[in-house]
Design an enzyme around this catalytic site. Structure first.
Site, PDB file in Angstrom:
ATOM      1  N   ASP A  94      44.145 -20.468 -11.441  1.00 62.39           N
ATOM      2  CA  ASP A  94      44.226 -19.417 -12.392  1.00 62.39           C
ATOM      3  C   ASP A  94      42.835 -19.490 -13.321  1.00 62.39           C
ATOM      4  O   ASP A  94      43.018 -20.796 -14.065  1.00 62.39           O
ATOM      5  CB  ASP A  94      45.295 -19.352 -13.141  1.00 62.39           C
ATOM      6  CG  ASP A  94      46.604 -18.814 -12.299  1.00 62.39           C
ATOM      7  OD1 ASP A  94      46.581 -18.963 -11.301  1.00 62.39           O
ATOM      8  OD2 ASP A  94      47.331 -18.197 -13.209  1.00 62.39           O
ATOM      9  N   LYS A 157      44.391 -11.345 -13.923  1.00 66.27           N
ATOM     10  CA  LYS A 157      45.604 -11.774 -14.747  1.00 66.27           C
ATOM     11  C   LYS A 157      45.262 -11.294 -16.403  1.00 66.27           C
ATOM     12  O   LYS A 157      44.046 -11.850 -16.563  1.00 66.27           O
ATOM     13  CB  LYS A 157      45.633 -13.350 -14.530  1.00 66.27           C
ATOM     14  CG  LYS A 157      46.746 -14.014 -15.369  1.00 66.27           C
ATOM     15  CD  LYS A 157      46.668 -15.446 -15.108  1.00 66.27           C
ATOM     16  CE  LYS A 157      47.622 -16.165 -16.258  1.00 66.27           C
ATOM     17  NZ  LYS A 157      47.755 -17.603 -15.863  1.00 66.27           N
ATOM     18  N   LYS A 187      48.665 -10.168 -12.450  1.00 66.41           N
ATOM     19  CA  LYS A 187      49.463 -10.841 -12.906  1.00 66.41           C
ATOM     20  C   LYS A 187      49.643 -10.926 -14.611  1.00 66.41           C
ATOM     21  O   LYS A 187      48.456 -10.740 -15.430  1.00 66.41           O
ATOM     22  CB  LYS A 187      49.149 -12.425 -12.749  1.00 66.41           C
ATOM     23  CG  LYS A 187      49.985 -13.355 -13.516  1.00 66.41           C
ATOM     24  CD  LYS A 187      49.595 -14.883 -13.095  1.00 66.41           C
ATOM     25  CE  LYS A 187      50.333 -15.764 -13.939  1.00 66.41           C
ATOM     26  NZ  LYS A 187      49.963 -17.168 -13.420  1.00 66.41           N
TER      27      LYS A 187
END
Length: 224
Positions: A94, A157, A187
């Protein structure tokens, strides 16, 4: 809310059970993994300095943050951090984008920054791109999502959860989901602390949730 709301089992399978506090210890991470196995979450998400993990993960995936939480690292440093994480067993990375580049409208550089990390996260490993949506305008959210897609990322995300502007919002998730059109995952992360909020994010288009309040969220879900 929709009448078809996710059960605890279904919701758990979408969760990255997360521990990113600076003071976290290896014992804390071991506890995190034990919880993830008990709850049936998709993954745990930890800081890169916690690797390698000498703990039985079972079926739980390992996600690791990169360029966290500011995103102001150089592309070479982010790529090296991602490469180290993959070598140490990470399944997913991430990364945080460079928000200064976004605010300057340097979209080619934003894309190149993401692409540099993607080279270090080869398929079938997963790259999620944190755009810190609470800091961005709607147009910047759309363009950041398009940059992530153009660079070969697998997910966009919302947030690190550490920015003072805030975390995920239903509006941002919906805009991101509409922009990537199912081609990338979405996300939602940051500020999701109960079942109602988790459901709202899923209904807005989130396909993964990054949370540290997993037990509380799942306790509010139907157990079937």
């Amino acid at each position: 809310m929709s009448s078809t709301r996710p059960s605890a089992t279904a919701l758990a399978s979408m969760i990255d059970h997360t521990l990113l506090t600076p003071e976290a210890t290896h014992d804390d991470v071991a506890t995190l993994i034990a919880e993830a196995r008990e709850y049936g979450t998709w993954s745990v998400c930890v800081s890169p300095s916690m690797l390698p993990l000498n703990v039985d993960m079972g079926d739980v995936k390992l996600a690791v943050v990169c360029g966290f939480p500011s995103g102001k690292h150089t592309s070479a440093v982010k790529a090296a951090e991602a490469r180290d994480a993959i070598a140490a067993g990470a399944d997913e990375v991430d990364m945080v984008i460079n928000l200064g580049m976004v605010k300057e409208g340097r979209w080619a550089d934003v894309t190149a920054d993401i692409a540099a990390v993607k080279q270090a996260v080869p398929d079938p490993k997963i790259l999620k791109v944190i755009i810190e949506s609470a800091v961005l305008t709607d147009d910047e959210i759309v363009r950041a999502c398009k940059a992530a897609e153009g660079a070969g990322a697998d997910f966009v995300k919302t947030s690190t959860g550490f920015h003072p502007k805030g975390g995920a919002s239903v509006e941002a998730v919906a805009l991101m989901a509409n922009t990537v059109g199912g081609r990338l995952g979405v996300k939602a992360s940051g500020g999701i602390r109960d079942y109602e909020t988790a459901c709202a994010m899923v209904e807005a288009g989130a396909t993964r949730l990054g949370v540290s309040s997993t037990a509380k969220i799942l306790a509010g879900a139907p157990q079937a």
